[in-house]
Design an enzyme around this catalytic site. Structure first.
Site, PDB file in Angstrom:
ATOM      1  N   GLU A 137       0.859  -1.190   0.000  1.00  0.00           N
ATOM      2  CA  GLU A 137       0.000   0.000   0.000  1.00  0.00           C
ATOM      3  C   GLU A 137       0.884   1.225   0.000  1.00  0.00           C
ATOM      4  O   GLU A 137       2.050   1.148   0.380  1.00  0.00           O
ATOM      5  CB  GLU A 137      -0.804   0.064   1.317  1.00  0.00           C
ATOM      6  CG  GLU A 137      -1.944  -0.858   1.399  1.00  0.00           C
ATOM      7  CD  GLU A 137      -2.503  -0.905   2.820  1.00  0.00           C
ATOM      8  OE1 GLU A 137      -2.283   0.030   3.608  1.00  0.00           O
ATOM      9  OE2 GLU A 137      -3.162  -1.907   3.120  1.00  0.00           O
ATOM     10  N   LYS A 139       2.241   4.642   1.591  1.00  0.00           N
ATOM     11  CA  LYS A 139       2.340   5.184   2.948  1.00  0.00           C
ATOM     12  C   LYS A 139       2.001   6.668   2.844  1.00  0.00           C
ATOM     13  O   LYS A 139       2.834   7.504   2.485  1.00  0.00           O
ATOM     14  CB  LYS A 139       3.750   4.986   3.513  1.00  0.00           C
ATOM     15  CG  LYS A 139       3.841   5.424   4.965  1.00  0.00           C
ATOM     16  CD  LYS A 139       5.186   5.051   5.554  1.00  0.00           C
ATOM     17  CE  LYS A 139       5.225   5.236   7.055  1.00  0.00           C
ATOM     18  NZ  LYS A 139       4.916   6.568   7.505  1.00  0.00           N
ATOM     19  N   ASP A 141       1.168  10.477   3.474  1.00  0.00           N
ATOM     20  CA  ASP A 141       1.846  11.414   4.351  1.00  0.00           C
ATOM     21  C   ASP A 141       0.834  12.366   4.980  1.00  0.00           C
ATOM     22  O   ASP A 141       0.599  13.460   4.500  1.00  0.00           O
ATOM     23  CB  ASP A 141       2.885  12.189   3.540  1.00  0.00           C
ATOM     24  CG  ASP A 141       4.026  12.640   4.407  1.00  0.00           C
ATOM     25  OD1 ASP A 141       3.992  12.343   5.616  1.00  0.00           O
ATOM     26  OD2 ASP A 141       4.931  13.303   3.891  1.00  0.00           O
ATOM     27  N   TYR A 247      -7.276   2.354   6.065  1.00  0.00           N
ATOM     28  CA  TYR A 247      -6.386   1.240   5.716  1.00  0.00           C
ATOM     29  C   TYR A 247      -6.304   0.128   6.754  1.00  0.00           C
ATOM     30  O   TYR A 247      -5.560  -0.824   6.591  1.00  0.00           O
ATOM     31  CB  TYR A 247      -4.973   1.729   5.382  1.00  0.00           C
ATOM     32  CG  TYR A 247      -4.344   2.692   6.381  1.00  0.00           C
ATOM     33  CD1 TYR A 247      -4.048   2.293   7.675  1.00  0.00           C
ATOM     34  CD2 TYR A 247      -4.029   3.985   5.991  1.00  0.00           C
ATOM     35  CE1 TYR A 247      -3.463   3.162   8.572  1.00  0.00           C
ATOM     36  CE2 TYR A 247      -3.432   4.879   6.895  1.00  0.00           C
ATOM     37  CZ  TYR A 247      -3.165   4.460   8.188  1.00  0.00           C
ATOM     38  OH  TYR A 247      -2.577   5.317   9.076  1.00  0.00           O
ATOM     39  N   LYS A 337      10.752   3.292   3.098  1.00  0.00           N
ATOM     40  CA  LYS A 337      10.769   4.742   2.873  1.00  0.00           C
ATOM     41  C   LYS A 337      11.375   5.060   1.510  1.00  0.00           C
ATOM     42  O   LYS A 337      12.474   4.582   1.188  1.00  0.00           O
ATOM     43  CB  LYS A 337      11.603   5.432   3.959  1.00  0.00           C
ATOM     44  CG  LYS A 337      10.946   5.411   5.330  1.00  0.00           C
ATOM     45  CD  LYS A 337       9.728   6.318   5.338  1.00  0.00           C
ATOM     46  CE  LYS A 337       9.323   6.759   6.708  1.00  0.00           C
ATOM     47  NZ  LYS A 337       9.898   7.981   7.185  1.00  0.00           N
ATOM     48  N   CYS A 431      29.071  40.908 -15.063  1.00  0.00           N
ATOM     49  CA  CYS A 431      29.143  39.506 -15.505  1.00  0.00           C
ATOM     50  C   CYS A 431      30.370  38.839 -14.873  1.00  0.00           C
ATOM     51  O   CYS A 431      31.475  39.392 -14.952  1.00  0.00           O
ATOM     52  CB  CYS A 431      29.237  39.477 -17.027  1.00  0.00           C
ATOM     53  SG  CYS A 431      29.639  37.853 -17.671  1.00  0.00           S
ATOM     54  N   CYS A 434      33.016  38.118 -18.091  1.00  0.00           N
ATOM     55  CA  CYS A 434      33.739  39.164 -18.824  1.00  0.00           C
ATOM     56  C   CYS A 434      33.875  40.449 -18.029  1.00  0.00           C
ATOM     57  O   CYS A 434      34.617  41.347 -18.418  1.00  0.00           O
ATOM     58  CB  CYS A 434      33.063  39.435 -20.163  1.00  0.00           C
ATOM     59  SG  CYS A 434      31.446  40.215 -20.001  1.00  0.00           S
ATOM     60  N   CYS A 449      23.919  39.197 -19.985  1.00  0.00           N
ATOM     61  CA  CYS A 449      25.217  39.756 -20.317  1.00  0.00           C
ATOM     62  C   CYS A 449      25.109  40.080 -21.804  1.00  0.00           C
ATOM     63  O   CYS A 449      24.851  39.194 -22.614  1.00  0.00           O
ATOM     64  CB  CYS A 449      26.321  38.725 -20.071  1.00  0.00           C
ATOM     65  SG  CYS A 449      27.880  39.206 -20.812  1.00  0.00           S
ATOM     66  N   CYS A 454      31.777  37.873 -24.668  1.00  0.00           N
ATOM     67  CA  CYS A 454      32.002  37.331 -23.325  1.00  0.00           C
ATOM     68  C   CYS A 454      32.459  35.867 -23.453  1.00  0.00           C
ATOM     69  O   CYS A 454      31.792  35.065 -24.115  1.00  0.00           O
ATOM     70  CB  CYS A 454      30.692  37.415 -22.545  1.00  0.00           C
ATOM     71  SG  CYS A 454      30.712  36.482 -21.014  1.00  0.00           S
TER      72      CYS A 454
HETATM   73  S1  IVH Z   1      -0.711   0.733   8.904  1.00  0.00           S
HETATM   74  C1  IVH Z   1      -0.221  -1.210  12.866  1.00  0.00           C
HETATM   75  N1  IVH Z   1      -0.913   1.673   6.498  1.00  0.00           N
HETATM   76  O1  IVH Z   1       2.358   5.372   9.005  1.00  0.00           O
HETATM   77  C2  IVH Z   1      -0.022  -0.609  11.548  1.00  0.00           C
HETATM   78  N2  IVH Z   1      -0.008   3.073   8.194  1.00  0.00           N
HETATM   79  O2  IVH Z   1       4.677   4.778  10.815  1.00  0.00           O
HETATM   80  C3  IVH Z   1      -0.513   0.729  11.533  1.00  0.00           C
HETATM   81  N3  IVH Z   1       0.591   5.315   7.408  1.00  0.00           N
HETATM   82  O3  IVH Z   1       0.847   5.842  12.094  1.00  0.00           O
HETATM   83  C4  IVH Z   1      -0.201   1.505  10.365  1.00  0.00           C
HETATM   84  N4  IVH Z   1      -0.049   5.042   5.329  1.00  0.00           N
HETATM   85  O4  IVH Z   1       0.125   7.324  10.136  1.00  0.00           O
HETATM   86  C5  IVH Z   1      -0.528   1.913   7.759  1.00  0.00           C
HETATM   87  N5  IVH Z   1      -1.165   2.404   4.302  1.00  0.00           N
HETATM   88  C6  IVH Z   1      -0.810   2.637   5.565  1.00  0.00           C
HETATM   89  C7  IVH Z   1      -0.273   3.884   5.966  1.00  0.00           C
HETATM   90  C8  IVH Z   1       0.119   4.052   7.296  1.00  0.00           C
HETATM   91  C9  IVH Z   1       0.459   5.882   6.196  1.00  0.00           C
HETATM   92  C10 IVH Z   1       1.162   5.973   8.603  1.00  0.00           C
HETATM   93  C11 IVH Z   1       0.280   5.978   9.796  1.00  0.00           C
HETATM   94  C12 IVH Z   1       1.059   5.286  10.862  1.00  0.00           C
HETATM   95  C13 IVH Z   1       2.455   5.486  10.386  1.00  0.00           C
HETATM   96  C14 IVH Z   1       3.356   4.432  10.936  1.00  0.00           C
END
Ligand code: IVH
Length: 697
Positions: A137, A139, A141, A247, A337, A431, A434, A449, A454
């Site tokens: 999935e 992650k 932000d 999620y 990451k 410049c 030159c 310039c 130059c």
């Molecule tokens: S699962 C027990 N799924 O990442 C597992 N977390 O570092 C709980 N986050 O606090 C997290 N996307 O804020 C999960 N697809 C995703 C996520 C996700 C972002 C964040 C969430 C969590 C942090 C963990």
């Protein structure tokens, strides 16, 4: 200066088992320094929603601390940041104790670490019970929240807080359109976990308003989302159009039995919760993970929301249960990451580069930093106004951004770190190459310039002229050009064809063979097509496509040099700015002189060299969109032009056909449909190239 003594180490007094004998004083000091630094940054990030360092820099600090604690486990204390989840809940909101703790995730930064993770899980499960599928999935932000429904009614929403106790933000969550307030067919208790985030487009709107009203701008969408959710007044969150991705499930009573994480996502979706469409089941282990990761790394820029990694979860819920969790994170999930797109570094100086046409562009000389997957030591600063607006100064700590393949740029200074009395930077008057005065024409953002002689401009023009897509002169690299300009051997591109090779032979680094090679390459360049030559002349604003357009429109340098401004303006696809630039270029005596030299040297000045192809597309205008299998975009355009046709960038009433490849972008197809322009697939395009006939379907 502070000197460290083992006897005064807080490590000794904080409940840890003592300082290991093999630990150096530097290491002890660093552990303490890292802990207090991270603690400070956690407060700025989680509690004030105003971080002073990038996420990437925080990750680095955390990794360093973890490595030290792994090396010396005796130094671990329960209050170390490595043992904490998120920030402490503030006392502005009522506390909510999570019935199922909201855990964090362990991080991985390299594919090898994912491999290790899978092996570790395998060992934990014993080899006879496989891990099974994994789910990848994004992650997201934003910030994690838990939303509790009882008998289908949203009754409470809370932030993660420290994992055990969060903050009650129900009043704000009720303003989020994405989150249903009631759920039909819901179980008795359903606690949905997910991420509240702000779309990039909404973030930009928010900062544009902040700019107008003089309010403080947010650093990124994540902090804007967190800042909006942690407000007492729910009208603020309502204005900010927050979004949500579900999620995970928390506390559940009376729900149908679910066996897998993937099925959980489906279940959440069916209940009407927003579940991101990019989750994928992976059954071929690390290979599949690698593929998913590289795929989404590339696509990242096309999303209207930010994600900073990929979360990988064991799919089978029974297996998840057997794997369990540590105090901080589940064992069955890990966050990979993505390389940081923003980093913090020092702006050593602001320098000026002089382009082939004289434009003076400021750029940042940086302390090298790893960002967006490469080490960056320079970044563009565009022009004087942008530097003023960002207010970056040499000596500042700055945020550098490199997303995807784009040129790195300086986002802005970290004001908290600005040394006192740091002077503002002023655009240099002269410049750097030159020494003559730079000018900034009224209404233009760029300095120039204007000295044709130059040295930096000469070098730029010769480099531009000899590059592969222009006159393609092999063996004439940057260093050689630099040397020739410095030694006064060339003052313009025309001089390349009357070089004194005897003199060159006497220069350091040149022998008979290298001189012979260069001679040959220069001679070979004499027969390049007219479009290449026009492009190579460094006419301001004239790129490859327009150079070809001019070549096919006029067929000879002589005609092009004598054409009137009006006639140039009438050329479809050229535009008034380029027309004026071309017209003025050929009025300048210096340029006429250069073309005189080229003519004398016997360079092709009259249309493309005959390539034996029948000009079956003469007078036809063919537009190409999307990716073709047998041609790159340039090759396809080239194929059209070589047959006498034109290949403009957009569909108009004059377009004879639109060639449609895969994943077409923009509005070309709908425009063609509106105007009744025939649309051809790749096979029909190939026929068109052979016969010149447009086959209608
Ligand atoms: S699962 C027990 N799924 O990442 C597992 N977390 O570092 C709980 N986050 O606090 C997290 N996307 O804020 C999960 N697809 C995703 C996520 C996700 C972002 C964040 C969430 C969590 C942090 C963990």
């Amino acid at each position: 200066m502070f000197t460290f003594h083992r006897s005064t180490s807080p490590i000794l007094n904080s409940g840890s088992e003592g300082v290991p004998a093999n630990m150096s004083e530097d290491e002890i000091r660093r552990i303490e320094e890292l802990r207090s630094l991270i603690q400070e940054h956690n407060v700025a990030y989680y509690e004030n929603d105003a971080p002073t360092i990038s996420d990437a820099e925080w990750d680095l600090l955390m990794q360093e601390l973890k490595d030290l604690e792994d090396k010396f486990p005796e130094t671990k204390t329960p209050d170390s940041p490595t043992e904490q989840i998120g920030g402490s809940p503030s006392n502005i909101f009522s506390p909510v104790t999570h019935s199922v703790p909201m855990m964090s995730l362990d991080n991985a930064f390299e594919i090898g670490e994912l491999e290790q993770w899978i092996k570790k899980l395998q060992r934990k499960l014993n080899s006879d019970s496989p891990i099974g599928d994994l789910v990848c999935e994004l992650k997201f932000d934003g910030l994690a929240i838990s939303v509790r429904y009882e008998n289908g009614e949203l009754v409470q929403a809370a932030t993660r807080g420290d994992g055990a106790v969060g903050e009650d933000v129900t009043h704000n969550v009720l303003t989020i359109e994405d989150i249903p307030k009631t759920i039909g067919n819901a179980p008795e208790v359903l606690e949905v976990r997910g991420e509240v985030y702000l779309r990039i487009s909404e973030f930009e709107k928010l900062n544009a308003i902040a700019e107008e009203t003089g309010a403080k701008k947010y650093v990124n969408p994540r902090n804007a989302a967190a800042g909006s959710l942690r407000q007492k007044d729910s009208r603020i969150a309502a204005q900010r159009k927050l979004s949500f991705w579900a999620y995970q499930l928390g506390d559940v009573v009376g729900a149908p039995e679910l066996n897998s994480h993937y099925a959980t996502l489906d279940y959440l979706r069916k209940l009407g919760l927003p579940v991101n469409e990019n989750a994928q089941r992976i059954s071929n282990g690390v290979k599949g993970l690698e593929r998913y990761i590289s795929d989404f790394k590339l696509k990242k820029e096309h999303f209207d929301y930010e994600f900073d990694g990929i979360v990988i979860k064991v799919d089978d819920l029974g297996t998840q249960g057997r794997l369990g969790a540590t105090a901080k994170a589940p064992r069955w999930a890990i966050a990979y990451k993505l390389p940081p797109e923003e980093q913090v570094t020092t702006l050593i100086d602001i320098e000026i580069s002089i382009g082939a046409a004289g434009s003076a562009t400021p750029f940042a000389r940086l302390e090298p930093v790893f960002v967006g997957g490469v080490t960056v030591s320079t970044a563009t600063l565009h022009n004087e106004d942008q530097i003023r607006e960002k207010d970056v100064r040499p000596g500042d700590t700055v945020i550098v951004r490199r997303a995807g393949e784009v040129i790195p740029e300086v986002v802005g200074p970290v004001l908290e770190k600005r040394p006192t009395g740091l002077p503002q930077w002023n655009f240099p008057e002269n410049c750097p190459s030159c020494g003559l005065k730079l000018s900034r024409p009224i209404g233009e953002a760029r300095h120039r310039c204007t000295n044709y002689s130059c040295p930096r401009q000469i070098r730029g023009r010769v480099e531009h002229f000899s590059q592969r897509t222009a006159m393609d002169i092999e063996h004439l690299g940057e260093q050689t050009i630099d040397l020739f300009v410095t030694k006064g051997l060339i003052k313009d591109v025309g001089d390349l064809y009357s070089l004194d090779f005897e003199k060159i032979k006497s220069l350091e680094g040149f022998g008979d063979l290298s001189v012979e090679n260069l001679k040959k390459a220069i001679t070979l360049s004499k027969s390049r097509p007219l479009g290449n030559l026009i492009f190579g002349l460094s006419i301001a604003h004239v790129g490859r496509t327009n150079a070809d357009l001019l070549a096919s429109e006029f067929g000879s340098m002589e005609k092009l040099m004598n054409v009137g401004l009006e006639e140039l303006e009438e050329i479809e696809g050229l535009g008034p700015v380029i027309a004026k630039s071309v017209y003025e270029f050929f009025r300048a005596s210096k340029n006429k002189e250069v073309i005189g030299k080229l003519s004398e040297a016997g360079i092709n000045l009259s249309g493309p060299i005959d390539d034996g192809l029948e000009k079956v597309l003469t007078g036809k205008s063919i537009v190409i969109t999307g990716t073709l299998k047998g041609f790159t975009r340039d090759e396809a355009a080239d194929a059209v032009k070589k047959r006498g046709g034109k290949c403009p960038g957009s569909v108009s009433g004059k377009t004879d056909a639109l060639v449609l490849g895969e994943n077409p972008g923009g509005s070309k197809v709908s425009k063609a449909e509106q105007l009744g322009v025939p649309i051809l697939d790749e096979m029909k395009f190939e026929k068109l190239l052979q016969t010149g006939e447009i086959e209608l379907s």
